[in-house]
Motif scaffolding. Structure first.
Motif, PDB file in Angstrom:
ATOM      1  N   GLY A   1      41.544  36.326  28.936  1.00  0.00           N
ATOM      2  CA  GLY A   1      42.713  36.033  29.742  1.00  0.00           C
ATOM      3  C   GLY A   1      43.036  36.848  30.760  1.00  0.00           C
ATOM      4  O   GLY A   1      43.426  36.394  31.850  1.00  0.00           O
ATOM      5  N   LEU A   2      42.496  38.438  30.482  1.00  0.00           N
ATOM      6  CA  LEU A   2      42.877  39.071  31.745  1.00  0.00           C
ATOM      7  C   LEU A   2      41.942  38.794  32.797  1.00  0.00           C
ATOM      8  O   LEU A   2      42.517  38.801  34.050  1.00  0.00           O
ATOM      9  N   ALA A   3      40.803  38.195  32.587  1.00  0.00           N
ATOM     10  CA  ALA A   3      39.967  37.608  33.704  1.00  0.00           C
ATOM     11  C   ALA A   3      40.659  36.489  34.241  1.00  0.00           C
ATOM     12  O   ALA A   3      40.341  36.350  35.544  1.00  0.00           O
ATOM     13  N   VAL A   4      40.958  35.613  33.375  1.00  0.00           N
ATOM     14  CA  VAL A   4      41.556  34.138  33.836  1.00  0.00           C
ATOM     15  C   VAL A   4      42.836  34.457  34.938  1.00  0.00           C
ATOM     16  O   VAL A   4      42.966  33.974  35.810  1.00  0.00           O
ATOM     17  N   GLY A   5      43.674  35.200  34.429  1.00  0.00           N
ATOM     18  CA  GLY A   5      44.856  35.904  35.067  1.00  0.00           C
ATOM     19  C   GLY A   5      44.679  36.109  36.245  1.00  0.00           C
ATOM     20  O   GLY A   5      45.231  35.976  37.630  1.00  0.00           O
TER      21      GLY A   5
ATOM     22  N   VAL B   1      49.512  40.020  36.867  1.00  0.00           N
ATOM     23  CA  VAL B   1      50.286  41.049  37.293  1.00  0.00           C
ATOM     24  C   VAL B   1      49.457  42.457  37.592  1.00  0.00           C
ATOM     25  O   VAL B   1      49.333  42.990  38.697  1.00  0.00           O
ATOM     26  N   ILE B   2      48.503  42.752  36.821  1.00  0.00           N
ATOM     27  CA  ILE B   2      47.631  44.112  36.964  1.00  0.00           C
ATOM     28  C   ILE B   2      46.558  43.769  38.129  1.00  0.00           C
ATOM     29  O   ILE B   2      46.591  44.686  38.878  1.00  0.00           O
ATOM     30  N   CYS B   3      45.937  42.819  37.872  1.00  0.00           N
ATOM     31  CA  CYS B   3      44.728  42.463  38.907  1.00  0.00           C
ATOM     32  C   CYS B   3      45.221  42.575  40.464  1.00  0.00           C
ATOM     33  O   CYS B   3      44.470  42.943  41.288  1.00  0.00           O
ATOM     34  N   GLY B   4      46.344  41.832  40.641  1.00  0.00           N
ATOM     35  CA  GLY B   4      46.925  41.892  41.962  1.00  0.00           C
ATOM     36  C   GLY B   4      46.986  43.023  42.485  1.00  0.00           C
ATOM     37  O   GLY B   4      46.650  43.296  43.681  1.00  0.00           O
ATOM     38  N   ARG B   5      47.603  44.093  41.631  1.00  0.00           N
ATOM     39  CA  ARG B   5      47.689  45.587  42.263  1.00  0.00           C
ATOM     40  C   ARG B   5      46.358  46.234  42.417  1.00  0.00           C
ATOM     41  O   ARG B   5      46.222  46.996  43.241  1.00  0.00           O
ATOM     42  N   LEU B   6      45.637  45.751  41.415  1.00  0.00           N
ATOM     43  CA  LEU B   6      43.969  46.484  41.577  1.00  0.00           C
ATOM     44  C   LEU B   6      43.483  45.986  42.917  1.00  0.00           C
ATOM     45  O   LEU B   6      42.751  46.719  43.557  1.00  0.00           O
ATOM     46  N   SER B   7      43.552  44.709  43.177  1.00  0.00           N
ATOM     47  CA  SER B   7      42.872  44.107  44.335  1.00  0.00           C
ATOM     48  C   SER B   7      43.421  44.813  45.410  1.00  0.00           C
ATOM     49  O   SER B   7      42.984  44.823  46.677  1.00  0.00           O
ATOM     50  N   ASP B   8      44.867  45.036  45.534  1.00  0.00           N
ATOM     51  CA  ASP B   8      45.365  45.982  46.878  1.00  0.00           C
ATOM     52  C   ASP B   8      44.916  47.362  46.874  1.00  0.00           C
ATOM     53  O   ASP B   8      44.423  47.601  48.202  1.00  0.00           O
ATOM     54  N   ARG B   9      44.444  47.714  45.786  1.00  0.00           N
ATOM     55  CA  ARG B   9      43.817  49.177  45.862  1.00  0.00           C
ATOM     56  C   ARG B   9      42.269  49.266  46.062  1.00  0.00           C
ATOM     57  O   ARG B   9      41.846  49.975  46.862  1.00  0.00           O
TER      58      ARG B   9
ATOM     59  N   LEU C   1      35.514  29.242  36.496  1.00  0.00           N
ATOM     60  CA  LEU C   1      35.558  29.945  35.265  1.00  0.00           C
ATOM     61  C   LEU C   1      36.666  29.694  34.482  1.00  0.00           C
ATOM     62  O   LEU C   1      37.247  29.657  33.491  1.00  0.00           O
ATOM     63  N   PHE C   2      37.945  30.007  35.364  1.00  0.00           N
ATOM     64  CA  PHE C   2      39.291  29.775  34.916  1.00  0.00           C
ATOM     65  C   PHE C   2      39.515  28.308  34.223  1.00  0.00           C
ATOM     66  O   PHE C   2      39.840  28.383  33.041  1.00  0.00           O
ATOM     67  N   GLY C   3      39.018  27.145  34.791  1.00  0.00           N
ATOM     68  CA  GLY C   3      38.940  25.878  34.196  1.00  0.00           C
ATOM     69  C   GLY C   3      37.961  25.822  32.985  1.00  0.00           C
ATOM     70  O   GLY C   3      38.755  25.240  32.020  1.00  0.00           O
ATOM     71  N   TYR C   4      36.883  26.422  33.107  1.00  0.00           N
ATOM     72  CA  TYR C   4      36.180  26.080  31.925  1.00  0.00           C
ATOM     73  C   TYR C   4      36.628  26.934  30.500  1.00  0.00           C
ATOM     74  O   TYR C   4      36.799  26.276  29.392  1.00  0.00           O
ATOM     75  N   ASP C   5      37.082  27.914  30.843  1.00  0.00           N
ATOM     76  CA  ASP C   5      37.672  28.889  29.702  1.00  0.00           C
ATOM     77  C   ASP C   5      38.792  28.508  29.152  1.00  0.00           C
ATOM     78  O   ASP C   5      39.263  28.811  28.009  1.00  0.00           O
ATOM     79  N   THR C   6      39.501  27.866  30.018  1.00  0.00           N
ATOM     80  CA  THR C   6      40.941  27.147  29.626  1.00  0.00           C
ATOM     81  C   THR C   6      40.647  25.895  28.764  1.00  0.00           C
ATOM     82  O   THR C   6      41.545  25.527  27.931  1.00  0.00           O
ATOM     83  N   GLY C   7      39.395  25.230  28.924  1.00  0.00           N
ATOM     84  CA  GLY C   7      39.360  23.811  28.570  1.00  0.00           C
ATOM     85  C   GLY C   7      38.355  23.630  27.504  1.00  0.00           C
ATOM     86  O   GLY C   7      38.361  22.837  26.410  1.00  0.00           O
ATOM     87  N   VAL C   8      37.263  24.698  27.338  1.00  0.00           N
ATOM     88  CA  VAL C   8      36.373  24.817  26.385  1.00  0.00           C
ATOM     89  C   VAL C   8      36.911  24.737  25.001  1.00  0.00           C
ATOM     90  O   VAL C   8      36.269  24.116  24.178  1.00  0.00           O
ATOM     91  N   LEU C   9      37.967  25.475  24.607  1.00  0.00           N
ATOM     92  CA  LEU C   9      38.404  25.488  23.304  1.00  0.00           C
ATOM     93  C   LEU C   9      38.937  24.178  22.868  1.00  0.00           C
ATOM     94  O   LEU C   9      39.151  24.012  21.558  1.00  0.00           O
ATOM     95  N   ASN C  10      39.265  23.407  23.504  1.00  0.00           N
ATOM     96  CA  ASN C  10      39.798  22.001  23.371  1.00  0.00           C
ATOM     97  C   ASN C  10      38.574  21.352  22.561  1.00  0.00           C
ATOM     98  O   ASN C  10      39.088  20.691  21.351  1.00  0.00           O
TER      99      ASN C  10
ATOM    100  N   ALA D   1      32.179  40.386  35.624  1.00  0.00           N
ATOM    101  CA  ALA D   1      31.619  41.122  34.639  1.00  0.00           C
ATOM    102  C   ALA D   1      32.438  40.772  33.331  1.00  0.00           C
ATOM    103  O   ALA D   1      31.962  40.783  32.206  1.00  0.00           O
ATOM    104  N   LEU D   2      33.810  40.800  33.666  1.00  0.00           N
ATOM    105  CA  LEU D   2      34.906  40.708  32.175  1.00  0.00           C
ATOM    106  C   LEU D   2      34.779  39.350  31.859  1.00  0.00           C
ATOM    107  O   LEU D   2      34.771  39.035  30.529  1.00  0.00           O
ATOM    108  N   PHE D   3      34.563  38.307  32.652  1.00  0.00           N
ATOM    109  CA  PHE D   3      34.111  37.074  32.054  1.00  0.00           C
ATOM    110  C   PHE D   3      32.910  36.839  31.272  1.00  0.00           C
ATOM    111  O   PHE D   3      32.927  36.239  30.318  1.00  0.00           O
ATOM    112  N   PHE D   4      31.602  37.517  31.705  1.00  0.00           N
ATOM    113  CA  PHE D   4      30.596  37.427  31.090  1.00  0.00           C
ATOM    114  C   PHE D   4      30.723  37.929  29.813  1.00  0.00           C
ATOM    115  O   PHE D   4      30.449  37.370  28.885  1.00  0.00           O
TER     116      PHE D   4
END
Length: 471
Positions: free
Chosen positions: A112-116, A66-74, A22-31, A86-89
Motif C-alpha cells: 500500500g505504501l507503494a500504491v499510495g 503523504v510520505i512519498c510526496g515529501r520524499l519526491s520533493d527531496r 501496478l496501482f490498478g493490478y494490486d488493488t484488483g488482484v485480491l478480488n 523495488a517496493l512493489f516487487f
C-alpha cells in the motif's frame, strides 16, 4: 518537436505509467484471490480478516501518499518512482509466500505504501514532463492505466482460476504476476530523465535544459525553462497556507469542499465492487469460476467508461456531470438491493446483479471519478494547493480504507441487499452535498475561483453584521 523527441516523450510516459498499472493490478488482484485465500487449508480468513487483509493496502496507501510526496520533493520524482518499483516487487513476493494472515497483512501494508506513493508521484511527474498543450490528455493516461491494471487483474484471475481452480494454492499464482510490471518499471526508470521542474528547484537549470532538449524542440525547450524558472520564483515567494489558515472562513470552506469531493467519490461504494466483485457475484449465486469470468465485464466497462469520461469533461460542466453520475450510481445500488430480495434464489439473479454492477461502473468511471480528480486539481488556488490536496487525498484513502475493512463484515452480517441499501443512503447524502455546496469550476481560472470564494465569505460577514445591527 521532431520524431526522436516525440519517441522519447512517449517512452517516458509509457514507462512511468506502469506505476499506475501496478496501482490498478494490486488493488484488483485480491478480488479473485480472496475466495481461495479464505479456504480453511489456506489462510482461513474470516469476514473480519478479509476486510483487514484488503484494507491494509489502503491504510498503507494513505500514509504512502503523504510520505512519498515529501520524499519526491527531496530526492526527485524519478528516483522515488525507481524505489517504489523495488517496493512493489518485494512486497508482491512477500504477499505471494505469506504463510499466514498476519504476514499477509504486513506485506499488503507495505504494498500500500507503494500504491499510495504511485498515486501521487506518477501524475505529478507526468504533469511536469508534459508539454502544456497536451498535459491534460497525458496526465489522464495514468487513470487509464489504473483501470487497465484492474482489468488485467480480473482477466488473469479468471484465466488462472478456471485453468487451475481445483488447486487451493491458485492465489499464489495470481499475486506474483504484478512482479512483472514492477520489473519493467524498475529497469525502465533507469533510462527515464528527472523532472525538469524538480531540477530547477534544486538549482540544476543546465540539467533541466538538457532534459527538455530530449523531449522538446530547441526553441520550445528554452521557452519552457524560462517559464519554469519564473513559476518557481513566484512559488518560493508565495506564503503557502498551513493548518492555522483554516481559521479563515473562505479557506475552511474550500478545504471542506475538497474533502467532500473526495469522500463523495468513495461513498458510492465503487471500491466494494472493485475489491469484492467476485464475492458479490458469488453471493448472488455464481460459482467461483463463473464469478471470476463475470468480473472481467466490470473491468472492461471501467476502461471504456474512462474514455467516455475524458471526452465528456470537455463538453459539459462539472456539477451536472457529477450529479448525473451520482443519481445513476445511487439508483443502480437501489436496484441491486431490491433485486437481491425480489429475485433471491433464482437462476436469473446472478446475471441481473452482474448487469447492474456493470451499469454502476459505467456511471462511476464515466462521470464521478474523472470529475473528482479534475475538480481537486482545479478548486484550490496555488497558495492552498498543498494543504487542500494533501488533506483531501488523505481523507479519500481513509474512507476507502474504512469501506474496504467493513464491506465483507456487512456482507456477512446483514446480507447483500441491506449492504447496498447502506450505500444508497450515502448516495443520497452525496447528491445533497453536491447540489448544495459544490461550485461550478468549468471555464474559471484559479484566480477567479479564489475571488468567488472570498466574495462569498465577505457577503456572509456583511449579512451577519446587518442582522446584528437590526437586532
Amino acid at each position: 518537436m521532431n520524431k526522436s523527441q516525440q519517441t522519447n516523450l512517449r517512452s517516458i510516459i509509457l514507462i512511468s505509467t506502469f506505476g499506475g498499472l501496478l496501482f490498478g493490478y494490486d488493488t484488483g488482484v485480491l478480488n479473485g484471490a480472496l475466495p481461495y485465500m479464505s479456504l480453511p487449508n489456506q489462510l482461513n480468513l474470516t469476514a473480519l480478516m478479509q476486510g483487514i487483509v484488503t484494507s491494509a493496502l489502503l491504510l498503507g496507501a494513505a500514509l504512502g501518499a503523504v510520505i512519498c510526496g515529501r520524499l519526491s520533493d527531496r530526492f526527485g520524482r524519478r528516483k522515488t518512482i525507481f524505489y517504489l518499483a523495488a517496493l512493489f516487487f518485494f512486497s508482491t513476493l512477500g504477499c505471494t509466500v505469506s504463510p499466514n494472515a498476519e504476514v499477509m497483512v504486513l506485506f499488503r501494508f507495505l504494498l500500500g505504501l507503494a500504491v499510495g506513493g504511485a498515486s501521487v508521484i506518477v501524475p505529478a511527474f507526468l504533469a511536469e514532463i508534459s508539454p502544456a498543450e497536451n498535459r491534460g490528455r497525458i496526465v489522464t493516461q495514468n487513470e487509464l492505466m489504473i483501470v487497465s491494471g484492474q482489468l488485467l487483474a480480473f482477466t488473469c484471475n479468471a484465466l488462472i482460476g478456471n485453468l487451475f481452480g481445483e488447486n487451493p494454492y491458485v492465489w499464489r499464482i495470481m499475486l506474483p504476476i504484478a512482479a512483472i510490471p514492477a520489473i519493467i518499471l524498475f529497469f525502465g526508470m533507469l533510462k527515464v530523465p528527472e523532472s525538469p521542474r524538480w531540477l530547477v528547484t534544486k538549482g540544476k537549470n543546465k540539467e533541466a535544459l538538457q532534459v527538455l532538449h530530449r523531449i522538446r524542440s530547441k526553441g520550445a525547450a528554452k521557452t519552457e525553462l524560462l517559464e519554469i524558472e519564473n513559476a518557481y520564483r513566484e512559488e518560493v515567494n508565495l506564503d503557502k497556507a498551513t493548518l492555522k489558515d483554516l481559521s479563515t472562513p473562505w479557506i475552511r470552506r474550500l478545504v471542506f469542499i475538497g474533502i467532500g469531493i473526495a469522500v463523495v467519490q468513495q461513498f458510492t461504494g465503487v471500491n466494494s465492487i472493485m475489491y469484492y466483485g467476485t464475492e458479490i457475484l458469488k453471493d448472488a449465486g455464481f460459482e467461483t469460476k463463473a464469478a471470476l469470468i463475470g468480473n472481467i465485464g466490470n473491468g472492461v466497462i471501467s476502461v471504456l467508461a474512462t474514455f467516455v469520461g475524458i471526452w465528456l469533461l470537455g463538453k459539459i460542466g462539472r456539477r451536472p456531470m457529477l450529479i448525473s453520475g451520482l443519481i445513476g450510481t445511487t439508483f443502480t445500488l437501489l436496484s441491486i438491493g431490491i433485486c437481491s430480495n425480489f429475485f433471491a434464489g433464482t437462476a436469473f439473479l446472478p446475471y441481473l446483479i452482474l448487469f447492474l454492477t456493470i451499469t454502476f461502473l459505467a456511471f462511476q468511471q464515466g462521470a464521478i471519478s474523472p470529475v473528482t480528480w479534475l475538480m481537486l486539481s482545479e478548486i484550490f488556488p496555488l497558495r492552498l494547493r498543498g494543504l487542500g490536496m494533501g488533506v483531501s487525498v488523505f481523507c479519500l484513502w481513509m474512507v476507502n480504507f474504512l469501506i474496504g475493512l467493513t464491506f465483507p463484515i456487512l456482507l456477512a452480517q446483514i446480507g447483500l441487499s441491506m449492504t447496498f441499501f447502506v450505500f444508497v443512503a450515502f448516495g443520497v447524502l452525496s447528491i445533497l452535498f453536491v447540489v448544495k455546496c459544490l461550485p461550478e469550476t468549468k471555464g474559471l481560472t484559479l484566480e477567479e475561483l479564489e475571488m468567488n470564494f472570498r466574495k462569498h465569505d465577505q457577503t456572509s460577514i456583511d449579512i451577519t453584521t446587518d442582522h446584528q445591527t437590526l437586532s
